[in-house]
Design a protein around this motif. Structure first.
Motif, PDB file in Angstrom:
ATOM      1  N   MET A   1       0.825  -1.214   0.000  1.00 48.42           N
ATOM      2  CA  MET A   1       0.000   0.000   0.000  1.00 48.42           C
ATOM      3  C   MET A   1       0.852   1.253   0.000  1.00 48.42           C
ATOM      4  SD  MET A   1      -3.289  -0.619  -0.116  1.00 48.42           S
ATOM      5  CE  MET A   1      -4.005   0.878   0.571  1.00 48.42           C
ATOM      6  N   LEU A   2       1.951   1.234   0.772  1.00 48.14           N
ATOM      7  CA  LEU A   2       2.791   2.429   0.899  1.00 48.14           C
ATOM      8  C   LEU A   2       3.681   2.651  -0.311  1.00 48.14           C
ATOM      9  CD1 LEU A   2       3.885   2.162   4.647  1.00 48.14           C
ATOM     10  CD2 LEU A   2       2.142   3.655   3.662  1.00 48.14           C
ATOM     11  N   THR A   3       3.868   1.636  -1.125  1.00 51.82           N
ATOM     12  CA  THR A   3       4.749   1.776  -2.294  1.00 51.82           C
ATOM     13  C   THR A   3       3.949   1.766  -3.596  1.00 51.82           C
ATOM     14  OG1 THR A   3       5.125  -0.627  -2.212  1.00 51.82           O
ATOM     15  CG2 THR A   3       6.764   0.789  -1.150  1.00 51.82           C
ATOM     16  N   ALA A   4       3.389   0.620  -3.926  1.00 51.38           N
ATOM     17  CA  ALA A   4       2.699   0.492  -5.209  1.00 51.38           C
ATOM     18  C   ALA A   4       1.468   1.380  -5.320  1.00 51.38           C
ATOM     19  CB  ALA A   4       2.322  -0.968  -5.459  1.00 51.38           C
ATOM     20  N   PHE A   5       0.781   1.591  -4.189  1.00 49.68           N
ATOM     21  CA  PHE A   5      -0.465   2.363  -4.235  1.00 49.68           C
ATOM     22  C   PHE A   5      -0.351   3.686  -3.482  1.00 49.68           C
ATOM     23  CE2 PHE A   5      -1.651  -2.135  -4.536  1.00 49.68           C
ATOM     24  CZ  PHE A   5      -2.349  -2.126  -5.737  1.00 49.68           C
TER      25      PHE A   5
ATOM     26  N   LEU B   1      -3.844   9.231  -0.668  1.00 54.93           N
ATOM     27  CA  LEU B   1      -4.460  10.510  -0.334  1.00 54.93           C
ATOM     28  C   LEU B   1      -5.908  10.549  -0.798  1.00 54.93           C
ATOM     29  CD1 LEU B   1      -3.768  13.121   1.076  1.00 54.93           C
ATOM     30  CD2 LEU B   1      -3.068  14.079  -1.125  1.00 54.93           C
ATOM     31  N   SER B   2      -6.174   9.923  -1.943  1.00 53.45           N
ATOM     32  CA  SER B   2      -7.550   9.868  -2.429  1.00 53.45           C
ATOM     33  C   SER B   2      -8.423   9.054  -1.491  1.00 53.45           C
ATOM     34  CB  SER B   2      -7.585   9.261  -3.834  1.00 53.45           C
ATOM     35  OG  SER B   2      -6.892  10.080  -4.757  1.00 53.45           O
ATOM     36  N   LEU B   3      -7.879   7.962  -0.971  1.00 52.56           N
ATOM     37  CA  LEU B   3      -8.647   7.137  -0.038  1.00 52.56           C
ATOM     38  C   LEU B   3      -8.882   7.873   1.275  1.00 52.56           C
ATOM     39  CD1 LEU B   3      -6.946   3.649  -0.532  1.00 52.56           C
ATOM     40  CD2 LEU B   3      -9.059   4.486  -1.558  1.00 52.56           C
TER      41      LEU B   3
ATOM     42  N   PRO C   1     -11.731  12.549  -4.351  1.00 57.36           N
ATOM     43  CA  PRO C   1     -10.611  11.813  -4.951  1.00 57.36           C
ATOM     44  C   PRO C   1     -10.185  12.379  -6.297  1.00 57.36           C
ATOM     45  CG  PRO C   1     -12.197  10.283  -4.013  1.00 57.36           C
ATOM     46  CD  PRO C   1     -12.837  11.637  -3.956  1.00 57.36           C
ATOM     47  N   ALA C   2     -11.166  12.722  -7.139  1.00 56.91           N
ATOM     48  CA  ALA C   2     -10.834  13.311  -8.439  1.00 56.91           C
ATOM     49  C   ALA C   2     -10.190  14.681  -8.263  1.00 56.91           C
ATOM     50  CB  ALA C   2     -12.091  13.433  -9.306  1.00 56.91           C
TER      51      ALA C   2
ATOM     52  N   SER D   1      -5.403  18.159  -8.346  1.00 52.27           N
ATOM     53  CA  SER D   1      -4.458  19.051  -7.657  1.00 52.27           C
ATOM     54  C   SER D   1      -3.008  18.622  -7.891  1.00 52.27           C
ATOM     55  CB  SER D   1      -4.765  19.083  -6.156  1.00 52.27           C
ATOM     56  OG  SER D   1      -4.426  17.852  -5.537  1.00 52.27           O
ATOM     57  N   GLN D   2      -2.782  17.312  -8.046  1.00 51.06           N
ATOM     58  CA  GLN D   2      -1.427  16.843  -8.346  1.00 51.06           C
ATOM     59  C   GLN D   2      -0.976  17.329  -9.724  1.00 51.06           C
ATOM     60  OE1 GLN D   2       0.336  15.300  -5.881  1.00 51.06           O
ATOM     61  NE2 GLN D   2      -1.544  15.706  -4.734  1.00 51.06           N
ATOM     62  N   LYS D   3      -1.902  17.376 -10.661  1.00 51.96           N
ATOM     63  CA  LYS D   3      -1.577  17.921 -11.992  1.00 51.96           C
ATOM     64  C   LYS D   3      -1.286  19.414 -11.900  1.00 51.96           C
ATOM     65  CE  LYS D   3      -4.604  14.648 -14.447  1.00 51.96           C
ATOM     66  NZ  LYS D   3      -5.805  14.537 -15.327  1.00 51.96           N
TER      67      LYS D   3
END
Length: 459
Positions: free
Chosen positions: A54-58, A63-65, A383-384, A389-391
């Motif tokens: 969870m901490l790496t791949a996802f 943050l969305s979760l 989540p969206a 915001s990351q973009k």
């Protein structure tokens, strides 16, 4: 003598109990309960593998979760179950390897160790559970439940841009109602995150209201009602709240945002979908909860009706009340300088709200945030919004403020405002930070590598 009948001394009991807390099943293997021990070890390894995955791949999705109430509730349940299971394994392991009654001191030490290990597991879990509960409370308090379904594949319903109205509201003592003294529309490209900020001054006059009862009442532009409302843009929010007939069918508490969004949509010529409003008094509480905010003051700022306060020049840590005056004062300055300081203050708070500060002061921050912020952004859109915001962070933001000499606040050129908005949105995203010119005699704000172009007062 079988493994089940072995008599462990105090040293071995302490070592095996500690080892079992670090890796489930060690004590069980020591007493020849191999199947149970291997099952516990496998469960422990799988649990850690799931956490690491969870901490790496996802990690990008965490943050969305964190803004989904259902996931936060599930996380709370999982944390409690894991803590109880872990404590149960520690107690179970202790019971298997504890010294017999002849080792009274060793038995006491091992018992104390087992209790301490359980506390070591339960205490941080209780703290984490508390943080998750507070996070869920903030999300459910601030963000409304959805009135329409959000499609995960296209949460923006095919829109190329989504426009957010960002409001700074000031309910000053001795003045009835709320004045929206800071109004900025953030227009964001949903594909790239390219953003343009459109700033509207509080003192725009003769504002054309949207078609319907509001325009019927003020056919030649908003003029207010009485001495308390001279007819400025920042009065429309409260006017709508006080006069339900101009926004029929809209509930109290939503009339102001509804009419202001529609009004600003007409001014700029773009649809404003959502708003977020920060109450300045509540914002001061957020700053106090952070332990203050550091800003660089280029010139001394006098504040107060009778000039009773002064913020000296220099880099200073401001309390919530001082920060409020920093963003509010117009003494020896004007609305446009104040608008610049407000941008500086928001940027400083965003930069200084680091994870360590947030975690250490989370409860106070959560409480202050609930009182300071209101919005109509639905929970399922969060989540969206975080992905968007990351973009935005990866792009350079442009800003355009409709202030003199570009626009006369007394006699605004509405056609020019719409033309400038259309022009700003049609330009290709710049390779470096850029700002739309404010007018022939007004210098452009200083360029910066920050994701927000700040006025010169910030540096």
């Amino acid at each position: 003598m079988t493994g089940r009948e072995r008599d462990f001394g105090p040293g071995a009991s302490i070592a095996l109990t500690m080892a079992s807390a670090l890796l489930w099943g060690v004590a069980h293997l020591a007493v020849d309960r191999r199947k149970t021990g291997l099952a516990l070890m496998t469960a422990h390894v799988l649990m850690f593998a799931a956490v690491l995955t969870m901490l790496t791949a996802f990690s990008a999705n965490l943050l969305s979760l964190a803004v989904r109430p259902a996931w936060l509730t599930a996380l709370t349940v999982v944390l409690v179950l894991v803590a109880l299971a872990w404590s149960g394994v520690i107690i179970w392991s202790f019971l298997l390897v504890r010294p017999d009654r002849s080792h009274s001191v060793g038995r006491l030490l091992t018992t104390t160790l087992a209790v301490a290990l359980c506390a070591l597991v339960l205490a941080p879990t209780a703290y984490a559970t508390r943080l998750v509960y507070l996070s869920r409370d903030v999300v459910t308090t601030i963000f409304p439940t959805n009135t329409a379904p959000i499609v995960a594949q296209d949460p923006w319903n095919g829109a190329e841009r989504v426009n957010f109205l960002l409001i700074g509201a000031d309910a000053a003592p001795g003045r009835p109602g709320v004045r929206t003294d800071s109004m900025t529309v953030a227009s964001v490209d949903t594909a790239t995150g390219a953003t343009v900020l459109f700033g509207l001054p509080r003192n725009l006059q003769r504002v054309r209201l949207p078609e319907g009862p509001a325009r019927d009442r003020f056919p030649y532009g908003f003029t207010g009602e009485g001495a308390e409302t001279p007819g400025l843009l920042n009065e429309i929010f409260q006017y709508a709240e006080d006069h339900a007939e101009v926004v029929p069918g809209v509930a109290k508490g939503k009339r102001g945002p509804h009419l202001l969004k529609r009004t600003i949509s007409d001014i700029l010529g773009i649809p404003v979908s959502y708003y977020a409003m920060v109450d300045m008094k509540g914002f001061a509480e957020i700053i106090d909860a952070m332990g203050g905010v550091r800003v660089k003051i280029k010139e001394p700022i006098v504040y107060g009706k009778y000039r009773e306060g002064l913020l000296p020049a220099g880099t200073r840590r401001l309390s919530g009340e001082e920060a409020l005056w920093y963003g509010r004062s117009r003494t020896d300055s004007d609305d446009y300088v104040r608008m610049g300081r407000q941008k500086c203050l928001l940027n400083a708070v965003a930069k200084q709200a680091d994870p360590g500060t947030v975690l250490n002061r989370f409860e106070r921050l959560a409480d202050a945030t609930k009182r300071a912020i209101s919005t109509d952004i639905p929970q399922d859109l969060l989540p969206a919004l975080i992905d968007l915001s990351q973009k935005v962070k990866a792009t350079k933001i442009k800003s355009l403020s409709f202030v003199p000499p570009l626009i006369s606040t007394a006699y605004p050129d509405w056609s020019l405002i719409r033309h400038k908005v259309s022009q700003a949105l049609s330009e290709r995203p710049p390779s470096r930070s850029a700002t739309v010119p404010h007018g022939p005699s007004r210098p452009a704000p200083q360029q910066t590598d920050s994701p927000v172009n700040l006025d010169a007062t910030c540096t």
